[in-house]
Design a protein around this motif. Structure first.
Motif, PDB file in Angstrom:
ATOM      1  N   PRO A 269       0.803  -1.232   0.000  1.00 16.34           N
ATOM      2  CA  PRO A 269       0.000   0.000   0.000  1.00 16.34           C
ATOM      3  C   PRO A 269       0.831   1.274   0.000  1.00 16.34           C
ATOM      4  CG  PRO A 269      -0.020  -1.029   2.167  1.00 16.34           C
ATOM      5  CD  PRO A 269       0.645  -2.004   1.245  1.00 16.34           C
ATOM      6  N   ASP A 270       2.140   1.179   0.273  1.00 12.02           N
ATOM      7  CA  ASP A 270       2.997   2.355   0.240  1.00 12.02           C
ATOM      8  C   ASP A 270       3.390   2.764  -1.172  1.00 12.02           C
ATOM      9  OD1 ASP A 270       2.968   2.380   2.991  1.00 12.02           O
ATOM     10  OD2 ASP A 270       4.770   1.157   3.169  1.00 12.02           O
ATOM     11  N   VAL A 271       3.078   1.928  -2.162  1.00 14.12           N
ATOM     12  CA  VAL A 271       3.458   2.197  -3.550  1.00 14.12           C
ATOM     13  C   VAL A 271       2.266   2.738  -4.315  1.00 14.12           C
ATOM     14  CG1 VAL A 271       4.330   1.187  -5.687  1.00 14.12           C
ATOM     15  CG2 VAL A 271       5.193   0.371  -3.489  1.00 14.12           C
ATOM     16  N   GLY A 272       2.477   3.866  -5.029  1.00 11.87           N
ATOM     17  CA  GLY A 272       1.444   4.390  -5.916  1.00 11.87           C
ATOM     18  C   GLY A 272       0.540   5.392  -5.230  1.00 11.87           C
ATOM     19  N   PRO A 273      -0.300   6.054  -6.031  1.00  9.82           N
ATOM     20  CA  PRO A 273      -0.368   5.892  -7.480  1.00  9.82           C
ATOM     21  C   PRO A 273       0.755   6.641  -8.218  1.00  9.82           C
ATOM     22  CG  PRO A 273      -1.979   7.502  -6.780  1.00  9.82           C
ATOM     23  CD  PRO A 273      -1.354   6.946  -5.523  1.00  9.82           C
ATOM     24  N   LEU A 274       1.092   6.129  -9.392  1.00 13.59           N
ATOM     25  CA  LEU A 274       2.048   6.779 -10.268  1.00 13.59           C
ATOM     26  C   LEU A 274       1.290   7.756 -11.163  1.00 13.59           C
ATOM     27  CD1 LEU A 274       4.925   6.987 -11.464  1.00 13.59           C
ATOM     28  CD2 LEU A 274       4.308   5.091 -12.987  1.00 13.59           C
ATOM     29  N   HIS A 275       1.722   9.010 -11.169  1.00 11.69           N
ATOM     30  CA  HIS A 275       1.016  10.040 -11.921  1.00 11.69           C
ATOM     31  C   HIS A 275       1.727  10.329 -13.247  1.00 11.69           C
ATOM     32  CE1 HIS A 275      -1.268  10.744  -8.283  1.00 11.69           C
ATOM     33  NE2 HIS A 275      -0.152  10.987  -7.607  1.00 11.69           N
ATOM     34  N   TRP A 276       0.947  10.375 -14.313  1.00 11.45           N
ATOM     35  CA  TRP A 276       1.457  10.705 -15.637  1.00 11.45           C
ATOM     36  C   TRP A 276       0.838  12.018 -16.105  1.00 11.45           C
ATOM     37  CZ3 TRP A 276       4.796   7.568 -18.605  1.00 11.45           C
ATOM     38  CH2 TRP A 276       5.083   6.307 -18.056  1.00 11.45           C
ATOM     39  N   LYS A 277       1.613  12.803 -16.815  1.00 12.93           N
ATOM     40  CA  LYS A 277       1.089  14.020 -17.425  1.00 12.93           C
ATOM     41  C   LYS A 277       0.433  13.680 -18.762  1.00 12.93           C
ATOM     42  CE  LYS A 277       4.490  17.143 -15.318  1.00 12.93           C
ATOM     43  NZ  LYS A 277       5.565  18.132 -15.582  1.00 12.93           N
ATOM     44  N   LEU A 278      -0.627  14.389 -19.055  1.00 14.73           N
ATOM     45  CA  LEU A 278      -1.379  14.130 -20.272  1.00 14.73           C
ATOM     46  C   LEU A 278      -0.533  14.319 -21.527  1.00 14.73           C
ATOM     47  CD1 LEU A 278      -4.148  13.430 -21.483  1.00 14.73           C
ATOM     48  CD2 LEU A 278      -4.690  15.874 -21.436  1.00 14.73           C
ATOM     49  N   ASP A 279       0.442  15.224 -21.473  1.00 12.01           N
ATOM     50  CA  ASP A 279       1.239  15.503 -22.664  1.00 12.01           C
ATOM     51  C   ASP A 279       2.505  14.650 -22.762  1.00 12.01           C
ATOM     52  OD1 ASP A 279       2.661  16.636 -20.630  1.00 12.01           O
ATOM     53  OD2 ASP A 279       2.844  18.634 -21.538  1.00 12.01           O
ATOM     54  N   ASP A 280       2.589  13.604 -21.947  1.00  5.35           N
ATOM     55  CA  ASP A 280       3.728  12.690 -22.038  1.00  5.35           C
ATOM     56  C   ASP A 280       3.376  11.558 -23.004  1.00  5.35           C
ATOM     57  OD1 ASP A 280       5.781  10.886 -21.724  1.00  5.35           O
ATOM     58  OD2 ASP A 280       5.826  11.006 -19.534  1.00  5.35           O
ATOM     59  N   PRO A 281       3.958  11.538 -24.204  1.00  7.20           N
ATOM     60  CA  PRO A 281       3.569  10.528 -25.200  1.00  7.20           C
ATOM     61  C   PRO A 281       3.992   9.114 -24.827  1.00  7.20           C
ATOM     62  CG  PRO A 281       5.463  11.781 -25.967  1.00  7.20           C
ATOM     63  CD  PRO A 281       4.993  12.458 -24.711  1.00  7.20           C
ATOM     64  N   ARG A 282       4.856   8.945 -23.830  1.00  8.96           N
ATOM     65  CA  ARG A 282       5.278   7.606 -23.434  1.00  8.96           C
ATOM     66  C   ARG A 282       4.197   6.866 -22.660  1.00  8.96           C
ATOM     67  NH1 ARG A 282      10.343   8.335 -19.888  1.00  8.96           N
ATOM     68  NH2 ARG A 282       8.867   9.800 -18.929  1.00  8.96           N
ATOM     69  N   ARG A 283       3.189   7.592 -22.217  1.00  6.93           N
ATOM     70  CA  ARG A 283       2.117   6.955 -21.452  1.00  6.93           C
ATOM     71  C   ARG A 283       1.468   5.828 -22.247  1.00  6.93           C
ATOM     72  NH1 ARG A 283      -1.169  10.230 -22.388  1.00  6.93           N
ATOM     73  NH2 ARG A 283      -2.919   9.361 -21.229  1.00  6.93           N
ATOM     74  N   GLN A 284       1.012   6.161 -23.439  1.00  9.64           N
ATOM     75  CA  GLN A 284       0.228   5.185 -24.188  1.00  9.64           C
ATOM     76  C   GLN A 284       1.113   4.121 -24.831  1.00  9.64           C
ATOM     77  OE1 GLN A 284      -1.446   6.336 -27.941  1.00  9.64           O
ATOM     78  NE2 GLN A 284      -0.634   8.389 -27.785  1.00  9.64           N
ATOM     79  N   THR A 285       2.237   4.514 -25.396  1.00  6.39           N
ATOM     80  CA  THR A 285       3.171   3.552 -25.990  1.00  6.39           C
ATOM     81  C   THR A 285       4.580   3.977 -25.619  1.00  6.39           C
ATOM     82  OG1 THR A 285       1.656   3.240 -27.851  1.00  6.39           O
ATOM     83  CG2 THR A 285       3.862   2.336 -28.074  1.00  6.39           C
ATOM     84  N   PHE A 286       5.233   3.204 -24.771  1.00  7.18           N
ATOM     85  CA  PHE A 286       6.539   3.566 -24.252  1.00  7.18           C
ATOM     86  C   PHE A 286       7.566   3.725 -25.368  1.00  7.18           C
ATOM     87  CE2 PHE A 286      10.470   2.544 -21.769  1.00  7.18           C
ATOM     88  CZ  PHE A 286      10.381   3.609 -20.890  1.00  7.18           C
TER      89      PHE A 286
END
Length: 327
Positions: A269-286
């Motif tokens: 439970p100490d891990v997460g959540p990991l936050h991503w920015k909407l304009d980071d293109p690596r989110r959808q496909t690394f």
């Protein structure tokens, strides 16, 4: 909480041609057929010990009848009914015997309008994990998650986390600090249920776990060899979100299936959540490849659990800025 939701456990898809669906899911992808009738096919993965995790149901038009969760105890169903009723969400009981191989189940339209179901009892069958002679097609192991498009992601997130006990592993935040998407889990993987900003309620895809990344590649070869190359919509690739390998397919009725492997444990439970920015293109496909427009725009309609009619869809509260940034 007075109940314990274990995991996402099955989905019911309405399909128009059972023979064509059989060719896709069983002959090509290698799902295990537990049973079938003139109107239904009950499928599972090689690892699964319960009767089915996917129901293909003959219908006039494609749609989604229910997204189902397994609970720890039959009494959990009564506690869930009390919760939904208190929140003003009308429930419907599916009595034992009304659904094949199952005990009683509780259905409702969730806070976003998605048709959800909760059950405890399902018949058990032989686990085929070490029947390597049956490993065919994609060698699918088990159901892993669902992803749904909803008009208000924050509302869905709050209800599932605060009322149903889900935890968030990762999310996407836009430049205004608004929640664009979230990955919520009950089991110790990245997600059982993801919510993405979009026209909804709709089911975007069902994710099935494969034994290794090479199974995704083999699945592509089998699909091409058997005349289903056109079903490959996106991938193979690796997500930034979840870190998993993915392959997105469209079945003969347009329902989207994700073949999935390689995310991580979320039991601490100490891990997460990991936050991503909407304009980071690596989110959808690394690796950087963009998804096709149809991946963003198309999804499966869902049914009202009380009327059986297609649910009315709403436009998202957050408007698209750059479609290539959505996952």
């Amino acid at each position: 909480m007075d109940f314990n939701i274990i995991r996402v456990a099955r989905t019911i898809l309405n399909v128009t041609d059972l023979n064509r669906s059989r060719e896709f899911y069983i002959d090509t992808l290698g799902f295990i057929e537990t049973e079938s009738t003139d109107t239904h096919i009950y499928l599972r993965g090689l690892e699964e010990i319960h009767h089915h995790s996917l129901v293909l149901q003959k219908a006039e038009a494609p749609s989604v009848e229910a997204i189902s969760y397994k609970v720890s105890n039959d009494k959990d169903l009564d506690a869930l009914e009390n919760l939904f009723t208190a929140k003003g969400l009308k429930t419907k009981w599916m009595d034992k015997g009304s659904q094949h191989a199952m005990g009683r189940a509780l259905r409702t339209q969730d806070i976003s309008g998605l048709p959800v179901e909760f059950f405890h009892e399902m018949n058990q069958v032989e686990r085929l994990l070490q029947r390597y002679d049956l490993y065919k097609g994609s060698r699918v192991q088990r159901i892993d998650h669902v992803n749904c498009a909803v008009p208000d992601v924050q509302k869905a997130h709050d209800f599932y986390s605060q009322e149903l006990g889900f935890s968030c592993s990762e999310d996407t935040i836009d430049e205004d600090g608004k929640l664009w998407a979230c990955w919520l889990h009950r089991k110790h993987g990245v997600h059982d249920h993801a919510f993405m900003n979009g026209v909804g309620p709709r089911l975007h895809h069902i994710g099935f776990w494969l034994p290794d990344p090479l199974a995704l590649i083999h699945a592509c070869d089998v699909l091409a060899a058997l005349g289903f190359a056109h079903s490959i919509e996106r991938g193979p690739g690796r997500h930034g979100l979840s870190n998993a390998f993915f392959l997105y397919l469209r079945d003969p009725d347009g329902h989207r299936i994700e073949l999935y492997n390689g995310d991580y444990l979320t039991c601490d439970p100490d891990v997460g959540p990991l936050h991503w920015k909407l304009d980071d293109p690596r989110r959808q496909t690394f690796w950087g490849a963009k998804a096709p427009d149809c991946w963003f725009d198309e999804a499966s309609e869902v049914l009202d659990v009380h009327t059986g009619e297609v649910c009315r869809m709403k436009e998202p509260l957050l408007k698209k800025k750059k479609p290539e940034f959505i996952i």
